[in-house]
Design a protein around this motif. Structure first.
Motif, PDB file in Angstrom:
ATOM      1  N   ILE A   1       0.960  -1.211  -0.153  1.00 13.10           N
ATOM      2  CA  ILE A   1       0.055   0.113   0.065  1.00 13.10           C
ATOM      3  C   ILE A   1       0.873   1.096  -0.035  1.00 13.10           C
ATOM      4  O   ILE A   1       1.765   1.366   0.892  1.00 13.10           O
ATOM      5  CB  ILE A   1      -1.002   0.059   1.279  1.00 13.10           C
ATOM      6  N   SER A   2       0.759   2.008  -1.148  1.00 10.66           N
ATOM      7  CA  SER A   2       1.579   3.259  -1.007  1.00 10.66           C
ATOM      8  C   SER A   2       0.653   4.444  -1.824  1.00 10.66           C
ATOM      9  O   SER A   2       0.101   4.125  -2.750  1.00 10.66           O
ATOM     10  CB  SER A   2       2.754   2.991  -2.052  1.00 10.66           C
ATOM     11  N   ASN A   3       0.575   5.383  -0.876  1.00  9.34           N
ATOM     12  CA  ASN A   3      -0.044   6.599  -1.481  1.00  9.34           C
ATOM     13  C   ASN A   3      -1.744   6.258  -1.855  1.00  9.34           C
ATOM     14  O   ASN A   3      -2.209   6.643  -2.833  1.00  9.34           O
ATOM     15  CB  ASN A   3       0.327   7.434  -2.658  1.00  9.34           C
ATOM     16  N   GLY A   4      -2.219   5.530  -0.966  1.00 13.44           N
ATOM     17  CA  GLY A   4      -3.645   5.035  -1.258  1.00 13.44           C
ATOM     18  C   GLY A   4      -3.851   4.175  -2.452  1.00 13.44           C
ATOM     19  O   GLY A   4      -4.969   3.747  -2.612  1.00 13.44           O
ATOM     20  N   SER A   5      -2.877   3.677  -3.116  1.00  7.48           N
ATOM     21  CA  SER A   5      -2.879   2.377  -4.001  1.00  7.48           C
ATOM     22  C   SER A   5      -2.507   1.241  -3.277  1.00  7.48           C
ATOM     23  O   SER A   5      -1.439   1.111  -3.152  1.00  7.48           O
ATOM     24  CB  SER A   5      -2.006   2.810  -5.095  1.00  7.48           C
ATOM     25  N   THR A   6      -3.209   0.129  -3.507  1.00  3.36           N
ATOM     26  CA  THR A   6      -3.124  -1.099  -3.237  1.00  3.36           C
ATOM     27  C   THR A   6      -2.606  -2.042  -4.231  1.00  3.36           C
ATOM     28  O   THR A   6      -3.249  -2.218  -5.334  1.00  3.36           O
ATOM     29  CB  THR A   6      -4.217  -1.922  -2.283  1.00  3.36           C
ATOM     30  N   GLU A   7      -1.595  -2.954  -4.227  1.00  2.00           N
ATOM     31  CA  GLU A   7      -1.203  -3.702  -5.161  1.00  2.00           C
ATOM     32  C   GLU A   7      -0.977  -5.215  -4.548  1.00  2.00           C
ATOM     33  O   GLU A   7      -0.164  -5.313  -3.453  1.00  2.00           O
ATOM     34  CB  GLU A   7       0.136  -3.336  -6.129  1.00  2.00           C
ATOM     35  N   ILE A   8      -1.419  -6.165  -5.297  1.00  3.06           N
ATOM     36  CA  ILE A   8      -1.289  -7.746  -4.668  1.00  3.06           C
ATOM     37  C   ILE A   8      -0.363  -8.311  -5.697  1.00  3.06           C
ATOM     38  O   ILE A   8      -0.877  -8.447  -6.741  1.00  3.06           O
ATOM     39  CB  ILE A   8      -2.489  -8.365  -4.395  1.00  3.06           C
ATOM     40  N   SER A   9       0.607  -8.860  -5.475  1.00  2.00           N
ATOM     41  CA  SER A   9       1.476  -9.810  -6.039  1.00  2.00           C
ATOM     42  C   SER A   9       1.714 -11.244  -5.506  1.00  2.00           C
ATOM     43  O   SER A   9       1.580 -11.383  -4.301  1.00  2.00           O
ATOM     44  CB  SER A   9       2.947  -9.265  -6.042  1.00  2.00           C
ATOM     45  N   THR A  10       1.580 -12.291  -6.349  1.00  2.00           N
ATOM     46  CA  THR A  10       1.565 -13.629  -5.904  1.00  2.00           C
ATOM     47  C   THR A  10       3.104 -13.915  -5.808  1.00  2.00           C
ATOM     48  O   THR A  10       3.730 -13.944  -6.792  1.00  2.00           O
ATOM     49  CB  THR A  10       0.989 -14.552  -6.603  1.00  2.00           C
ATOM     50  N   VAL A  11       3.494 -14.782  -4.680  1.00  2.00           N
ATOM     51  CA  VAL A  11       4.899 -15.108  -4.580  1.00  2.00           C
ATOM     52  C   VAL A  11       4.975 -16.484  -5.288  1.00  2.00           C
ATOM     53  O   VAL A  11       4.105 -17.403  -4.895  1.00  2.00           O
ATOM     54  CB  VAL A  11       5.322 -15.320  -3.269  1.00  2.00           C
ATOM     55  N   ILE A  12       5.526 -16.634  -6.501  1.00  2.00           N
ATOM     56  CA  ILE A  12       5.781 -17.912  -7.048  1.00  2.00           C
ATOM     57  C   ILE A  12       6.642 -18.753  -6.305  1.00  2.00           C
ATOM     58  O   ILE A  12       6.685 -19.822  -6.101  1.00  2.00           O
ATOM     59  CB  ILE A  12       6.210 -17.860  -8.567  1.00  2.00           C
ATOM     60  N   SER A  13       7.930 -18.081  -5.936  1.00  2.00           N
ATOM     61  CA  SER A  13       8.852 -18.991  -5.192  1.00  2.00           C
ATOM     62  C   SER A  13       9.602 -17.908  -4.478  1.00  2.00           C
ATOM     63  O   SER A  13       9.852 -16.945  -4.603  1.00  2.00           O
ATOM     64  CB  SER A  13       9.836 -19.417  -6.231  1.00  2.00           C
ATOM     65  N   LEU A  14      10.295 -18.524  -3.175  1.00  2.00           N
ATOM     66  CA  LEU A  14      10.995 -17.561  -2.263  1.00  2.00           C
ATOM     67  C   LEU A  14      12.168 -18.493  -1.559  1.00  2.00           C
ATOM     68  O   LEU A  14      11.448 -19.646  -1.027  1.00  2.00           O
ATOM     69  CB  LEU A  14      10.159 -17.015  -1.352  1.00  2.00           C
ATOM     70  N   THR A  15      13.322 -18.285  -1.575  1.00  2.00           N
ATOM     71  CA  THR A  15      14.332 -18.886  -0.820  1.00  2.00           C
ATOM     72  C   THR A  15      15.063 -17.914  -0.183  1.00  2.00           C
ATOM     73  O   THR A  15      14.657 -16.309  -0.155  1.00  2.00           O
ATOM     74  CB  THR A  15      15.139 -19.739  -1.839  1.00  2.00           C
ATOM     75  N   LYS A  16      16.415 -18.298   0.424  1.00  2.00           N
ATOM     76  CA  LYS A  16      16.985 -17.199   1.163  1.00  2.00           C
ATOM     77  C   LYS A  16      17.595 -16.298   0.405  1.00  2.00           C
ATOM     78  O   LYS A  16      17.842 -14.894   0.725  1.00  2.00           O
ATOM     79  CB  LYS A  16      18.084 -18.044   1.806  1.00  2.00           C
ATOM     80  N   THR A  17      17.839 -16.532  -1.148  1.00  2.00           N
ATOM     81  CA  THR A  17      18.430 -15.659  -1.893  1.00  2.00           C
ATOM     82  C   THR A  17      17.851 -15.221  -2.977  1.00  2.00           C
ATOM     83  O   THR A  17      18.130 -14.509  -3.992  1.00  2.00           O
ATOM     84  CB  THR A  17      19.671 -16.242  -2.593  1.00  2.00           C
ATOM     85  N   ASP A  18      16.578 -15.912  -3.503  1.00  2.00           N
ATOM     86  CA  ASP A  18      15.946 -15.629  -4.560  1.00  2.00           C
ATOM     87  C   ASP A  18      14.254 -15.248  -4.387  1.00  2.00           C
ATOM     88  O   ASP A  18      13.745 -16.041  -3.423  1.00  2.00           O
ATOM     89  CB  ASP A  18      15.929 -16.816  -5.698  1.00  2.00           C
ATOM     90  N   LEU A  19      13.885 -14.426  -4.965  1.00  2.00           N
ATOM     91  CA  LEU A  19      12.092 -14.078  -4.852  1.00  2.00           C
ATOM     92  C   LEU A  19      11.795 -14.073  -6.423  1.00  2.00           C
ATOM     93  O   LEU A  19      12.307 -13.485  -7.344  1.00  2.00           O
ATOM     94  CB  LEU A  19      12.107 -12.973  -3.953  1.00  2.00           C
ATOM     95  N   LYS A  20      10.826 -14.638  -6.505  1.00  2.00           N
ATOM     96  CA  LYS A  20      10.065 -14.642  -7.994  1.00  2.00           C
ATOM     97  C   LYS A  20       8.443 -14.372  -7.591  1.00  2.00           C
ATOM     98  O   LYS A  20       8.031 -15.219  -6.945  1.00  2.00           O
ATOM     99  CB  LYS A  20      10.330 -15.844  -8.733  1.00  2.00           C
ATOM    100  N   ILE A  21       7.982 -13.209  -8.243  1.00  9.55           N
ATOM    101  CA  ILE A  21       6.604 -12.922  -8.066  1.00  9.55           C
ATOM    102  C   ILE A  21       5.935 -12.654  -9.277  1.00  9.55           C
ATOM    103  O   ILE A  21       6.457 -12.561 -10.508  1.00  9.55           O
ATOM    104  CB  ILE A  21       6.386 -11.627  -7.310  1.00  9.55           C
TER     105      ILE A  21
END
Length: 143
Positions: A102-122
């Motif tokens: 949430i930033s300046n009244g705008s909400t965005e939703i992203s789905t986490v495809i994968s998350l490790t200690k070093t990598d994030l894919k959304i």
């Protein structure tokens, strides 16, 4: 014989313990930290359109998004001289599946495809009229 059995049991205990720790860590990964963009894949109506690879002005100070432990985030852009500017900031919530910002009244939703200690894919998908636009972002942790 006893020595061989003791070594075998010790190895089994160590390997079992490590596997258990790895499983626990993967189920409780945190997005807290600084994440630099590697690339984005773009799709229109489910059809791949293009890949945009991130090229930094100065590789010693990459742009990044920082998710803080207090539930806030900031997007930092660095110029060629490593002068940092906060491009966006706000609050976030990560529930293990989605990241809601949430930033300046705008909400965005992203789905986490994968998350490790070093990598994030959304995956961030939005619709406009009859078209569906999907962005898949790839990030590397920098701290």
């Amino acid at each position: 014989m006893k020595k061989k059995l003791l070594v075998t049991l010790t190895l089994v205990a160590i390997l079992t313990g490590c596997n258990k720790d790895d499983e626990e860590e993967s189920s409780t990964q945190s997005i807290v930290g600084k994440w630099r963009t590697i690339k984005f894949d773009y799709y229109i109506n489910g059809v791949f359109d293009e890949t945009e690879t991130t090229i930094e002005e100065n590789s010693t100070c990459p742009d990044y998004i920082e998710f803080k432990a207090n539930g806030t985030y900031v997007v930092i852009e660095n110029d060629a001289n490593c002068n940092a500017t906060a491009d966006e900031s706000g609050t976030y919530e990560y529930n293990g599946t989605n990241i809601t910002t949430i930033s300046n009244g705008s909400t965005e939703i992203s789905t986490v495809i994968s998350l490790t200690k070093t990598d994030l894919k959304i995956d961030f998908t939005e619709s406009s009229g009859a078209a569906e636009y999907k962005s898949v972002g790839y990030f590397k942790k920098i701290n």
